[in-house]
Design a protein around this motif. Structure first.
Motif, PDB file in Angstrom:
ATOM      1  N   ILE A 173      12.247  -2.062   6.165  1.00 51.38           N
ATOM      2  CA  ILE A 173      12.237  -1.144   4.543  1.00 51.38           C
ATOM      3  C   ILE A 173      10.658  -0.976   4.413  1.00 51.38           C
ATOM      4  N   ALA A 177       8.354   2.175   3.554  1.00 58.14           N
ATOM      5  CA  ALA A 177       8.328   3.189   2.270  1.00 58.14           C
ATOM      6  C   ALA A 177       6.050   2.469   3.015  1.00 58.14           C
ATOM      7  N   ARG A 178       5.376   1.953   3.524  1.00 55.18           N
ATOM      8  CA  ARG A 178       4.098   1.845   3.878  1.00 55.18           C
ATOM      9  C   ARG A 178       3.892   2.820   4.063  1.00 55.18           C
ATOM     10  N   ARG A 181       3.950   5.978   1.535  1.00 54.61           N
ATOM     11  CA  ARG A 181       3.360   5.959   0.282  1.00 54.61           C
ATOM     12  C   ARG A 181       1.756   6.473   1.191  1.00 54.61           C
ATOM     13  N   ILE A 239      10.865  12.442  -0.598  1.00 55.89           N
ATOM     14  CA  ILE A 239      11.701  11.740  -1.093  1.00 55.89           C
ATOM     15  C   ILE A 239      13.155  11.938  -1.107  1.00 55.89           C
ATOM     16  N   ARG A 256      18.368   1.158  -0.955  1.00 56.27           N
ATOM     17  CA  ARG A 256      17.574   2.730  -1.255  1.00 56.27           C
ATOM     18  C   ARG A 256      17.057   2.242  -2.750  1.00 56.27           C
ATOM     19  N   PHE A 259      13.045   0.431  -0.982  1.00 57.74           N
ATOM     20  CA  PHE A 259      12.236   0.678  -0.584  1.00 57.74           C
ATOM     21  C   PHE A 259      11.554   1.737  -1.674  1.00 57.74           C
ATOM     22  N   TRP A 260      12.188   2.580  -3.090  1.00 66.79           N
ATOM     23  CA  TRP A 260      11.512   3.173  -3.719  1.00 66.79           C
ATOM     24  C   TRP A 260      10.970   2.213  -4.454  1.00 66.79           C
ATOM     25  N   TYR A 263       7.759   1.502  -2.504  1.00 71.35           N
ATOM     26  CA  TYR A 263       6.778   3.396  -2.250  1.00 71.35           C
ATOM     27  C   TYR A 263       6.218   3.342  -3.352  1.00 71.35           C
TER      28      TYR A 263
END
Length: 292
Positions: A173, A177-178, A181, A239, A256, A259-260, A263
């Motif tokens: 994750i 996320a990277r 982002r 997203i 999730r 992840f958020w 992010y």
């Protein structure tokens, strides 16, 4: 705003494009060794049936090529019928990429320069005219031994015990996320940011790599674009697509949320993303009922 750069090749005159047609191709250094020097004349007519998928004037198939003991496996996307307007624009403004294949070639090149892991592009081209006709293609190297996330995550869950799988997900994750982002910080949006468009090595479904950095490959960049004005809308869509497509065995609400947080999106955006996420789910359920 487009990520595409102008095509610098010398181009033919308008009358030639209109009455006889022209072509523009790009290729990697090793491509001609596998397909021959006359490949531009044959590429749109080659019989390629392995894993063939055809829909609405386009075809995607796996093409296994050999040069002596060396082998190259490509995925070949061909567009045989493109909109008349695109053909008109390609005829009038030939220094731009108008075919999906040539556009994705440039998007992949941009992503590679920016440090994202993407498939190796092998060849691309657009064929303009005669009479405003437009066709195009893209060939990328197969991600041999890799699995899309919507298959890889359930597979890893089957192959690991629960604590190991939880650690595996946490580390993965971070990289997902990277990627999202870094794209969005550049105001660049994938526009098909689904689980099935991220690939990992199948060996990593047994155990994670020492680092996931650049070990997740992002594919299908045809629709990618930069938006500086309405970027919030495209951010919400990206997203929401990602979270909707993460509804696979092994992924939880806690994943999730992690992840958020990684992010780093603003909290006021969450209701919009949740709304769009539900729309994607509703559309998918409606489509399934219609097919049934």
């Amino acid at each position: 705003m487009s990520l595409l750069s102008k095509i610098t090749d010398p181009v033919s005159g308008l009358w030639r494009r209109l009455f006889r047609g022209t072509r523009l191709v790009r290729h990697s250094s090793d491509w001609p060794r596998f397909v021959g020097d006359d490949w531009p004349e044959r590429i749109m007519h080659e019989t390629v049936t392995d894993l063939l998928h055809e829909k609405q004037g386009r075809a995607i198939a796996r093409w296994t090529l050999a040069n002596g003991p060396h082998r190259l496996i490509a995925f070949l996307k061909r567009h045989y019928r493109l909109p008349f307007l695109h053909g008109l624009l390609a005829t009038l403004f030939p220094r731009h990429a108008w075919s999906p294949g040539m556009q994705e070639w440039q998007h992949v090149a941009w992503a590679k320069r920016e440090g994202f892991a993407v498939p190796r592009p092998l060849a691309a081209g657009q064929f303009v005219g005669p009479w405003f006709r437009l066709q195009g293609f893209l060939a990328t190297e197969e991600l041999t031994g890799m699995r899309p996330l919507h298959l890889a995550v359930p597979l890893a869950q089957q192959r690991m015990d629960a604590p190991a799988f939880a650690r595996w997900k946490r580390s993965l994750i971070v990289e997902l996320a990277r990627i999202a982002r870094e794209l969005h910080l550049r105001r660049v949006f994938h526009k098909d940011l689904y689980f099935c468009h991220f690939y990992i090595d199948e060996a990593f479904t047994y155990r994670p790599p020492e680092s996931w950095l650049n070990r997740v490959v992002m594919i299908d960049l045809h629709r990618m674009a930069r938006h500086t004005g309405l970027f919030i809308w495209f951010q919400v869509k990206d997203i929401a697509q990602f979270l909707y497509s993460s509804e696979v065995p092994g992924v939880t609400a806690r994943d999730r949320l992690r992840f958020w947080r990684l992010y780093g999106g603003p909290n006021w955006l969450r209701p919009l993303i949740r709304w769009k996420w539900k729309l994607y789910r509703r559309h998918s359920e409606h489509k399934k009922r219609r097919i049934a």
